[in-house]
Design a protein around this motif. Structure first.
Motif, PDB file in Angstrom:
ATOM      1  N   THR A  99      -6.090   9.402  -1.724  1.00 16.31           N
ATOM      2  CA  THR A  99      -6.885   9.417  -0.793  1.00 16.31           C
ATOM      3  C   THR A  99      -7.346   7.983  -0.535  1.00 16.31           C
ATOM      4  O   THR A  99      -7.414   7.318   0.572  1.00 16.31           O
ATOM      5  N   GLN A 100      -7.488   7.103  -1.431  1.00 17.61           N
ATOM      6  CA  GLN A 100      -7.944   5.813  -1.598  1.00 17.61           C
ATOM      7  C   GLN A 100      -7.037   4.942  -0.848  1.00 17.61           C
ATOM      8  O   GLN A 100      -7.216   4.026   0.046  1.00 17.61           O
ATOM      9  N   ALA A 101      -5.555   5.351  -1.403  1.00 15.89           N
ATOM     10  CA  ALA A 101      -4.531   4.391  -0.738  1.00 15.89           C
ATOM     11  C   ALA A 101      -4.217   4.790   0.873  1.00 15.89           C
ATOM     12  O   ALA A 101      -3.809   4.005   1.640  1.00 15.89           O
ATOM     13  N   ASP A 102      -4.578   5.933   1.041  1.00 23.19           N
ATOM     14  CA  ASP A 102      -4.166   6.624   2.295  1.00 23.19           C
ATOM     15  C   ASP A 102      -5.268   6.049   3.433  1.00 23.19           C
ATOM     16  O   ASP A 102      -4.845   5.134   4.394  1.00 23.19           O
ATOM     17  N   VAL A 117       0.909  -0.956  -0.099  1.00 28.97           N
ATOM     18  CA  VAL A 117      -0.042  -0.144   0.073  1.00 28.97           C
ATOM     19  C   VAL A 117       0.840   1.344  -0.132  1.00 28.97           C
ATOM     20  O   VAL A 117       0.702   2.254  -0.724  1.00 28.97           O
ATOM     21  N   LEU A 118       2.123   1.132   0.643  1.00 31.68           N
ATOM     22  CA  LEU A 118       2.908   2.495   0.946  1.00 31.68           C
ATOM     23  C   LEU A 118       3.583   2.574  -0.441  1.00 31.68           C
ATOM     24  O   LEU A 118       3.610   3.628  -1.101  1.00 31.68           O
ATOM     25  N   ARG A 119       3.730   1.581  -1.339  1.00 32.54           N
ATOM     26  CA  ARG A 119       4.332   1.781  -2.778  1.00 32.54           C
ATOM     27  C   ARG A 119       3.234   2.528  -3.468  1.00 32.54           C
ATOM     28  O   ARG A 119       3.277   3.320  -4.334  1.00 32.54           O
ATOM     29  N   GLN A 120       2.066   2.100  -3.375  1.00 32.63           N
ATOM     30  CA  GLN A 120       0.834   2.795  -4.258  1.00 32.63           C
ATOM     31  C   GLN A 120       0.750   4.246  -3.713  1.00 32.63           C
ATOM     32  O   GLN A 120       0.690   5.169  -4.671  1.00 32.63           O
ATOM     33  N   LEU A 121       0.903   4.477  -2.554  1.00 32.89           N
ATOM     34  CA  LEU A 121       1.028   6.096  -2.051  1.00 32.89           C
ATOM     35  C   LEU A 121       2.180   6.857  -2.646  1.00 32.89           C
ATOM     36  O   LEU A 121       1.746   7.913  -3.116  1.00 32.89           O
ATOM     37  N   GLU A 122       3.399   6.142  -2.636  1.00 34.71           N
ATOM     38  CA  GLU A 122       4.374   6.965  -3.085  1.00 34.71           C
ATOM     39  C   GLU A 122       4.427   6.851  -4.461  1.00 34.71           C
ATOM     40  O   GLU A 122       5.078   7.938  -5.175  1.00 34.71           O
TER      41      GLU A 122
END
Length: 255
Positions: free
Chosen positions: A164-167, A149-154
């Motif tokens: 927003t969705q990944a957060d 998920v962190l990779r999606q955020l970054e």
């Protein structure tokens, strides 16, 4: 990813409990009882969020060993879960949860009344201790999921909707690590409020590329604290991030 060895907690066999990363084996049961126990526990695990929407259930072989049941009994139970529209079965791939959560018609009405600052107050009330529990109970599988998920955020490249969705998923993943079904359910409701249409204006005002980068640096630091089982630091970082979010909301709400 270099992940420390994680001590997984085992539930008592007599409880017939379901844990997504460590399913305790239970004594052999009569066929009818095995099916009822299996159905009840799997349904409970799905509805309580232990298995999230899209998660894969254990293989038929593992469930058969866990509940002391025949493979035919396992298949019958999975068929029942599919009929309840709680899972989807994919030939050659396995069984996957198909349950985003219970209907929240009344919650949607509440979401329209909750101000951004009121939501932050709610998050202050639950997230610090939720994060403390996450540092204790998170398994290697949980940590791998959070890092994904962190990779999606970054990698969101300043896209406000993707961020927003990944957060929301990042903080829900922390809630799932608590291993507390009530915390998980409450945080699912928090996310429903966070994704309500009334937040679009605030999202556009606050989530600049620079601000997204700041939040992601905080997410990365929280993840590193989880990796090192550093509960005080993780709690402090989550609290600081919430305080930053509170100040950002206050600033955006000024004329």
């Amino acid at each position: 990813m270099s992940t420390p060895v994680v001590a997984q907690q085992r539930t008592k066999a007599s409880d017939f409990a379901i844990d997504r990363d460590n399913i305790a084996e239970v004594p052999a049961l009569a066929p009818g009882r095995a099916a009822n126990v299996m159905l009840g526990r799997l349904r409970q695990a799905i509805e309580n969020g232990i298995y999230g929407d899209g998660d894969q259930l254990p293989a038929e072989r593992q469930l058969a060993v866990t509940f002391g049941a025949a493979r035919s009994t396992v298949r019958k139970v999975l068929d029942q879960l599919e009929q309840m529209k709680l899972v989807t079965r994919r030939a050659g791939s396995g069984t996957f949860v198909n349950y985003p959560g219970p209907p929240h018609h009344s919650l949607n009405e509440v979401a329209a009344l909750v101000s951004p600052l009121q939501l932050i107050e709610m998050r202050f009330a639950i997230e610090p201790y939720m994060t403390r529990l996450a540092t204790i109970h998170a398994t290697s599988g949980d940590l791998e999921n959070i890092e994904n998920v962190l990779r999606q955020l970054e990698g969101c490249r300043g896209d406000q909707d993707v961020f927003t969705q990944a957060d929301c998923e990042f903080h829900l993943a922390l809630a799932r690590c608590s291993r507390n079904p009530l915390i998980i359910r409450i945080y699912q409701q928090v996310n429903m409020v966070r994704l309500h249409a009334q937040w679009d204006r605030m999202k556009k005002l606050i989530l600049t590329p620079e601000k997204i980068a700041e939040y992601n640096a905080e997410h990365r630091a929280i993840f590193e604290a989880l990796l090192h089982r550093d509960a005080p630091t993780a709690v402090e970082l989550v609290t600081t991030q919430l305080e930053h979010a509170r100040l950002d909301l206050i600033g955006a709400d000024r004329p």
